[in-house]
Scaffold this active site. Sequence first.
Site, PDB file in Angstrom:
ATOM      1  N   ASP A  85       1.163  -1.141  -0.404  1.00  0.00           N
ATOM      2  CA  ASP A  85      -0.018   0.221  -0.388  1.00  0.00           C
ATOM      3  C   ASP A  85       1.188   1.366   0.144  1.00  0.00           C
ATOM      4  O   ASP A  85      -0.065   1.851  -0.277  1.00  0.00           O
ATOM      5  CB  ASP A  85      -0.930   0.131   1.408  1.00  0.00           C
ATOM      6  CG  ASP A  85      -0.402   0.094   2.530  1.00  0.00           C
ATOM      7  OD1 ASP A  85       1.016   0.048   2.643  1.00  0.00           O
ATOM      8  OD2 ASP A  85      -1.073  -0.343   3.587  1.00  0.00           O
ATOM      9  N   ARG A 267      -4.361   5.225   6.149  1.00  0.00           N
ATOM     10  CA  ARG A 267      -4.015   4.801   4.909  1.00  0.00           C
ATOM     11  C   ARG A 267      -5.730   6.150   4.354  1.00  0.00           C
ATOM     12  O   ARG A 267      -5.864   7.184   4.840  1.00  0.00           O
ATOM     13  CB  ARG A 267      -4.822   3.031   4.007  1.00  0.00           C
ATOM     14  CG  ARG A 267      -4.162   2.122   4.602  1.00  0.00           C
ATOM     15  CD  ARG A 267      -3.389   2.022   3.137  1.00  0.00           C
ATOM     16  NE  ARG A 267      -4.473   1.705   2.369  1.00  0.00           N
ATOM     17  CZ  ARG A 267      -4.073   0.404   2.115  1.00  0.00           C
ATOM     18  NH1 ARG A 267      -4.263  -0.643   2.698  1.00  0.00           N
ATOM     19  NH2 ARG A 267      -5.669   0.057   0.901  1.00  0.00           N
ATOM     20  N   TYR A 280      -0.274  -3.119  11.151  1.00  0.00           N
ATOM     21  CA  TYR A 280       0.711  -4.583  11.213  1.00  0.00           C
ATOM     22  C   TYR A 280       0.717  -4.958  13.164  1.00  0.00           C
ATOM     23  O   TYR A 280       1.549  -3.940  13.751  1.00  0.00           O
ATOM     24  CB  TYR A 280       2.050  -3.891  10.765  1.00  0.00           C
ATOM     25  CG  TYR A 280       2.228  -4.062   9.483  1.00  0.00           C
ATOM     26  CD1 TYR A 280       2.427  -5.578   9.077  1.00  0.00           C
ATOM     27  CD2 TYR A 280       2.650  -2.771   8.885  1.00  0.00           C
ATOM     28  CE1 TYR A 280       2.039  -4.821   7.111  1.00  0.00           C
ATOM     29  CE2 TYR A 280       2.262  -2.367   7.405  1.00  0.00           C
ATOM     30  CZ  TYR A 280       1.830  -3.582   6.470  1.00  0.00           C
ATOM     31  OH  TYR A 280       2.471  -4.137   5.402  1.00  0.00           O
ATOM     32  N   PRO A 374       7.080  -5.885   4.600  1.00  0.00           N
ATOM     33  CA  PRO A 374       6.298  -4.946   4.555  1.00  0.00           C
ATOM     34  C   PRO A 374       7.155  -4.131   5.216  1.00  0.00           C
ATOM     35  O   PRO A 374       6.039  -2.668   4.851  1.00  0.00           O
ATOM     36  CB  PRO A 374       4.899  -5.332   4.736  1.00  0.00           C
ATOM     37  CG  PRO A 374       4.848  -6.306   5.315  1.00  0.00           C
ATOM     38  CD  PRO A 374       6.305  -7.548   5.406  1.00  0.00           C
TER      39      PRO A 374
END
Lengths: 653, 653
Positions: A85, A267, A280, A374
């Site tokens: 993302d 986001r 996360y 990530p």
Amino acid sequence: MPLFTENASSWRDLRALRSFAPPLPRLSPKFAPPDDGIQRHEVIIVGAGPAGLMLHLLLARYGLTDQSLLCIDSKPGTLKSGQADGIQPRTLEVFKTLGISDEIENEACQMWEFAFWNTSDDPAKVIERRSCVPEVIPPARFKYEATIHQGRVERIIEADLLRYSQRGVLRKTKLISMWIDESVDPEFPVFAEIEVDGELRVVRTKHLVGADGAHSVVRRAVGLELEGQSLDYIWGVVDAVVDTNFPDIRRRCAIHSSEGSVMVIPRERINTGEYITRLYVNIPEIVEPASLDADADLKKEAKGRRSRVTLEGILKQAEDVFKPYYIRPKRDDAVDWWAAYQIGQRVCPEFIVKDHTGVPRVFIVGDACHTHSPKAGQGMNVSMMDSYNLAWKLAYHINGLTPRSVDMGGSIPMLDTYHSERHANAQRLIDFDRKFSSGFSDRVGTAKSRSGMSHSEFVDLFNTGCGFTSGCGVEYDENILVDRSSAELISGKDFLSGILRPGRRLLNVKLKRFADGWHRDIQDDLASTGRFRLLLLLTNDLLDIAGVSATSVNSTATLVQQFPTSLLEQIIVYPRLPGEITWENIPRCVKDHSEMTFYSGCELEDAYRIYGVDPARGAQVVVRPDGYVGLVTELSDIARVDAYLSRIITRGA
Amino acid sequence: MPLFTENASSWRDLRALRSFAPPLPRLSPKFAPPDDGIQRHEVIIVGAGPAGLMLHLLLARYGLTDQSLLCIDSKPGTLKSGQADGIQPRTLEVFKTLGISDEIENEACQMWEFAFWNTSDDPAKVIERRSCVPEVIPPARFKYEATIHQGRVERIIEADLLRYSQRGVLRKTKLISMWIDESVDPEFPVFAEIEVDGELRVVRTKHLVGADGAHSVVRRAVGLELEGQSLDYIWGVVDAVVDTNFPDIRRRCAIHSSEGSVMVIPRERINTGEYITRLYVNIPEIVEPASLDADADLKKEAKGRRSRVTLEGILKQAEDVFKPYYIRPKRDDAVDWWAAYQIGQRVCPEFIVKDHTGVPRVFIVGDACHTHSPKAGQGMNVSMMDSYNLAWKLAYHINGLTPRSVDMGGSIPMLDTYHSERHANAQRLIDFDRKFSSGFSDRVGTAKSRSGMSHSEFVDLFNTGCGFTSGCGVEYDENILVDRSSAELISGKDFLSGILRPGRRLLNVKLKRFADGWHRDIQDDLASTGRFRLLLLLTNDLLDIAGVSATSVNSTATLVQQFPTSLLEQIIVYPRLPGEITWENIPRCVKDHSEMTFYSGCELEDAYRIYGVDPARGAQVVVRPDGYVGLVTELSDIARVDAYLSRIITRGA
């Protein structure tokens, strides 16, 4: 009442269309495979994730036709399982040079700040914000990291691709196997067995690129393996609209509490008007890191442990870490996606496989050649940048624009740099990620820390790593495309802040154009059209018609004409001058060849100071098609520029 | 090796799409015309030029369905005969709030400077540059005027339209005649006879908008005429790739030589890599300006004179004016388009036709209600801004969001302001254009000048007119939507530089968002979604929980809930504060309702200084859906805000 009598040329209608990138010139014969019923291509790309799509787009823009270029993907539509993302500032710079950055600029979440939360000394607080730093520390055209759904990035690339390729990606098409055999059809020695709609077919190609992800069929077919550390900690990841009183929920956060670690990634806004948050979450109680060389049993065991991770478990663990703040999905259906994963840092030892004559035939890009966690927001970016590095080199080779080396066993030196540049970069990425990821999984700054890394050491790691994680500090080692022989010309060593350095990307500066006063970004003259640019930073004696600037612009203009048409573009910058500049009192070739790329380098930003160039001495810079500096040399040293270019570009006919 | 176990919600796929604007709430019954075989609509738009397309796009985005809304155009495809090319800074601001500015920002020509050339005292020079000024003088989000082919602007609008309307414009469909008859079908009193593919059909509608250009069928059908001065000088206009040694060819130029006048408009780069130039060339020897009231004979005579203008004649005249510089088309086929025209300054006395109950039924927008010379770059802009002014008012009426006035003869006060605001604006435009155009046609500063206008007077006229020509200085008079009763609150009178003024657009300022540190433009919170915004500029006692700011944000939050859901949005700005601000030490409703529209007004730009607001006193500002300030009042004066809104917005159910 307007009264018109008018006359229009037929091509005026074309003016309503969007601009198209000009294709590269082609010195090699037009692609015309024999008409024998066998399907042949010049390039087959396997996989249409971000790396494959980016490569497809670039090659199509450089002029490879649908007949020459085929991209296949086994899935029926755009990727639905993508989980990346983050778009780095450097990736945004590249998107901007392709004209595809707007939607991300407008609609992605922009992360401007990174907050670090740790256990508080005040037990009533439990956790507290220790520091808050800019997300992007080095100078960059975009001062933030963008976050947006990977599927959307793919859709943006594909939409632009369809302006250049009628077919686009051939979907529901799977690579079954592939091999190199030079004996049958020497020009097309790569064979690919593909399954299209259930039917098997063998097609031939000059080159094949494996962009088919971590479980790459291409990589296995050529006998390569990812090497390195195996399995990381187990992490849970959740995308959701959250309800929380945690104050920094819209900043990127690293939270280290005595209960564990969470990273918050704000986001984009979605159509309900709400904002997504990615978490996360380290799942410490389920698994310990596996040994360095996991075998099949270990993998199986890890899978078993992973299968015990549930959404409820991830959310519960997050709740504990966030305490005393609450956090939960805003509604029952507010979770977009969740996953449990373990990722080790691994890299493929070779990114290129050659045939026996030394010609690179198979390339591996993206996740197929490196995997890592990530959390540093690297995956999608590094993958696309692999393609960005490879595309122009491959196009130059196919179009006959770069020479084959006789003394290097017949190899193509320009193409070889794909491996040397991107493999070294992947290795550095993995080394950084190992530190960052384990520092992150560890309970930094708490009594339970295993590594003993302190909070400030962790923040330092982020800060020093930012040049790398932003993509703006990537540096390639010396090679045929990176010539550092004139380094003494440039004053300063702070390359991250813009000081010219062969092997690093040219920092954007704001320039005022002489012809029209337009305030422009120099990177807008570095469109990703596969062209090399000669950037001339002239001296302050420009108005002296016998000075070094006047001589040099004339010599450079002459040099440019010795290479294939349009392949070299000039950008000319002048410093503060003692008198007024007019088109009449400078060399005529400036207006003839560079009217619209002739800039004041002092009126908006001080390009000379930023680049470390003395206005009394000037400099000549070769910028590669990917925006990286290839050579910096004396303004008058045309011979060196000539030598650099002649090594890598075929002279015009 | 990434090892994933993942779970995605089905709606995650939607995240790959571009964002859509949220429709307006609808209090009136859903549009459901009787199923009697008669075609009925709520709005018919006649004409799909820039004004018609803009109206169609806005109404579709506000939520009018294809069933409710029909736009017809007689031509088979996008306009090919458009001749406008200028996009003002204010129009770009509006495009930006619609998410359609990117292509223009990236690919249009940006005019940053305006150079004035006049006869030189030095006979060897013949003409010389007297001055060079910024093209856009007042502060604006975009500091340049953009030039690009009108067809391209239309294509951009239409592409966005097709995201909201499946049908789009119904082409090859011509309005034959129209009339209002309330006796047959009172809800649908407007009848339009249209020809679709050669077949005649009568359709009924609640409202009809004439966006059908200067020769408007709609305007004639309702018995209105353009009034005012008739015919201007004759001009020739040419779009071409030129070859010239004139040094300012890439700047906007006004050239007044003893041979005549030329205006240079630099235009966009085309796919050949070349740049287009537009030349407006006065053709002095052919015609004298016609009398104030041209009759048919005069028009015919003018047409005859115009027909004597040839491309060769225009180019020859330009050559003479440019002397001693040369100018010519670069090749024989380098001329895109040319025309000869005469345009007078005319305006329609009424922009609205009502039925006998006072309900506006027919609206006239764009060239259909005002015409003027193209030289101030106004045409396409003013036309689209007519639609931008009308669209939200019409949508509010149709959706039952604005009350009908009982004491004003049953009229709809919000809708009436379309005429009062845009007619006055058109009149001012025409007055300016008359001066500018004749000053331009005249041989200013030469012995042959008729008006005796000096060069510096002409430059002054441009400078003072720039607020107007940029679109940034438009000011609407007081009306039900423009309340200036609290004017004393604001310090300063330089409204063009941003001082708050009801009736003017809110200037963009850069703000730092509290929640995430994002550097944002306030205009990005003024998306063209038809919403009103309450902008609260808080006081520096915000941290005092009993202070005026704390009280006011609570009262405003309560007020907002009394109006239809989502119709009022809040933007909250705070000044430099004596202590550190946290979510905990300010009123809870700020986070609850305005978490993502809560900004520091001092860290990036000083919003208080720019807007003329005292941080000790604060202010409350109502911003209309078109970005214009409607009301400025004391921060605590909720009663006045309530009264303003209640006059124009229906209270929620």
